[in-house]
Design an enzyme around this catalytic site. Structure first.
Site, short mmCIF file in Angstrom:
data_model
loop_
_atom_site.label_atom_id
_atom_site.label_comp_id
_atom_site.label_asym_id
_atom_site.label_seq_id
_atom_site.Cartn_x
_atom_site.Cartn_y
_atom_site.Cartn_z
N ASP A 1 0.79 -1.24 0.00
CA ASP A 1 0.00 0.00 0.00
C ASP A 1 0.81 1.28 0.00
O ASP A 1 1.96 1.32 0.46
CB ASP A 1 -0.88 0.02 1.26
CG ASP A 1 -2.08 -0.91 1.14
OD1 ASP A 1 -2.04 -1.84 0.32
OD2 ASP A 1 -3.04 -0.70 1.89
N ASP A 2 0.15 2.33 -0.46
CA ASP A 2 0.51 3.76 -0.30
C ASP A 2 1.47 4.30 -1.34
O ASP A 2 1.74 5.49 -1.36
CB ASP A 2 1.06 4.07 1.10
CG ASP A 2 0.04 3.83 2.21
OD1 ASP A 2 -1.07 3.38 1.90
OD2 ASP A 2 0.36 4.08 3.38
N HIS B 1 3.69 -2.06 3.15
CA HIS B 1 3.72 -0.70 2.58
C HIS B 1 5.02 -0.46 1.81
O HIS B 1 6.09 -0.89 2.26
CB HIS B 1 3.59 0.34 3.70
CG HIS B 1 2.29 0.28 4.42
ND1 HIS B 1 2.07 -0.60 5.46
CD2 HIS B 1 1.13 0.95 4.25
CE1 HIS B 1 0.82 -0.46 5.90
NE2 HIS B 1 0.23 0.48 5.19
N HIS C 1 -5.47 9.60 0.51
CA HIS C 1 -5.26 8.80 1.72
C HIS C 1 -5.80 9.48 2.97
O HIS C 1 -5.12 9.57 4.01
CB HIS C 1 -3.78 8.45 1.90
CG HIS C 1 -3.56 7.18 2.67
ND1 HIS C 1 -3.59 7.14 4.05
CD2 HIS C 1 -3.35 5.91 2.28
CE1 HIS C 1 -3.40 5.90 4.44
NE2 HIS C 1 -3.26 5.13 3.39
N HIS D 1 -6.42 3.24 -3.93
CA HIS D 1 -6.29 3.52 -2.51
C HIS D 1 -6.65 4.99 -2.22
O HIS D 1 -6.10 5.59 -1.29
CB HIS D 1 -4.87 3.19 -2.05
CG HIS D 1 -4.69 2.93 -0.58
ND1 HIS D 1 -5.64 2.33 0.22
CD2 HIS D 1 -3.64 3.20 0.25
CE1 HIS D 1 -5.19 2.24 1.46
NE2 HIS D 1 -3.98 2.78 1.51
ZN LIG Z 1 -2.73 3.11 3.20
#
Ligand SMILES: [Zn+2]
Length: 247
Positions: free
Chosen positions: A68-69, A215, A123, A119
């Protein structure tokens, strides 16, 4: 219906000029949309389930690696190198602004066989408390940003930042072909607990479900990269099969 849309678009295209043809041909047109340019109609997609996915398409021995991210110019290439070394496919949950800033990385993720997940644009982990119009903008704008950065490959999951799903956001994402995506094991790599702790969390908690959360952005992710280097071969030795979350 098709005829009417075609006719209407023809008129619009003539009125707006050649730049529209360029954009619709899908060339590398990074200019911001002009006021006169008509919004492209959303591409037809097949709706998917609104139920938050946790299972693996790879079956009972499956493991879903979700990352993620990102994308991040330092860490995403290192994560990709480890995945390539062990022949593992993953799902990358990308933040819209990051995808827009690093289209080369989005294209590499796709080219190496990984799946894309939306995503959100920015965020915002409190977006479940925000009005539906804001949730809609966060999801649909990120879908457009990621799809453009990838060169036309769509995200096929939606993971709310911090898991801040709402019934509305799940329904909207599913209507655009993005299955809401959960996780079973939070490796806590974001807190940098040490590589050994990240590896231990995976081994301890994997029996609770196949979807692992890592991540590749948001700070120094060297522990994440090292943990993947240890975890991937170990899980393969244990007969685990890396796959994608169910759609
Ligand atoms: Zn995230």
């Amino acid at each position: 219906y098709g005829k009417l849309v075609g006719a209407a678009m023809g008129v619009t295209v003539l009125a707006a000029g050649a730049s529209v043809w360029t954009a619709q041909a899908g060339s590398a047109d990074d200019a911001p949309p002009k006021a006169s340019r008509p919004a492209a109609p959303p591409a037809a997609v097949t709706p998917v389930s609104i139920i938050i996915a946790h299972d693996s398409e790879a079956g009972p021995r499956g493991v879903n690696l979700t990352i993620d991210d990102g994308p991040d110019p330092v860490w995403t290439p290192r994560v990709l190198d480890v995945l390539r070394k062990y022949g593992v496919k993953a799902t990358f949950c990308m933040v819209g602004t990051q995808a827009q800033a690093h289209p080369d990385l989005v294209k590499r993720v796709v080219a190496e066989g990984h799946r894309l997940c939306n995503h959100s644009v920015s965020h915002d982990t409190a977006m479940d408390k925000a009005p539906e119009d804001y949730q809609k903008q966060q999801i649909l704008d990120a879908e457009r940003m990621i799809t453009k950065a990838s060169g036309g490959v769509r995200p096929v999951y939606y993971r709310a930042p911090g898991g801040a799903f709402t019934p509305y956001s799940r329904k909207l994402a599913a209507s655009r072909g993005m299955r809401p995506l959960g996780w079973n094991v939070d490796t806590k790599d974001f807190e940098r607990p040490g590589t050994a702790a990240i590896v231990a969390t995976v081994e301890r908690e994997l029996p609770s479900g196949p979807t692992l959360l890592f991540h590749d952005a948001g700070g120094d992710r060297s522990q994440t990269v090292e943990a993947l280097r240890r975890v991937l071969p170990r899980l393969k030795e244990q007969g685990r099969v890396f796959g994608y979350p169910v759609r």
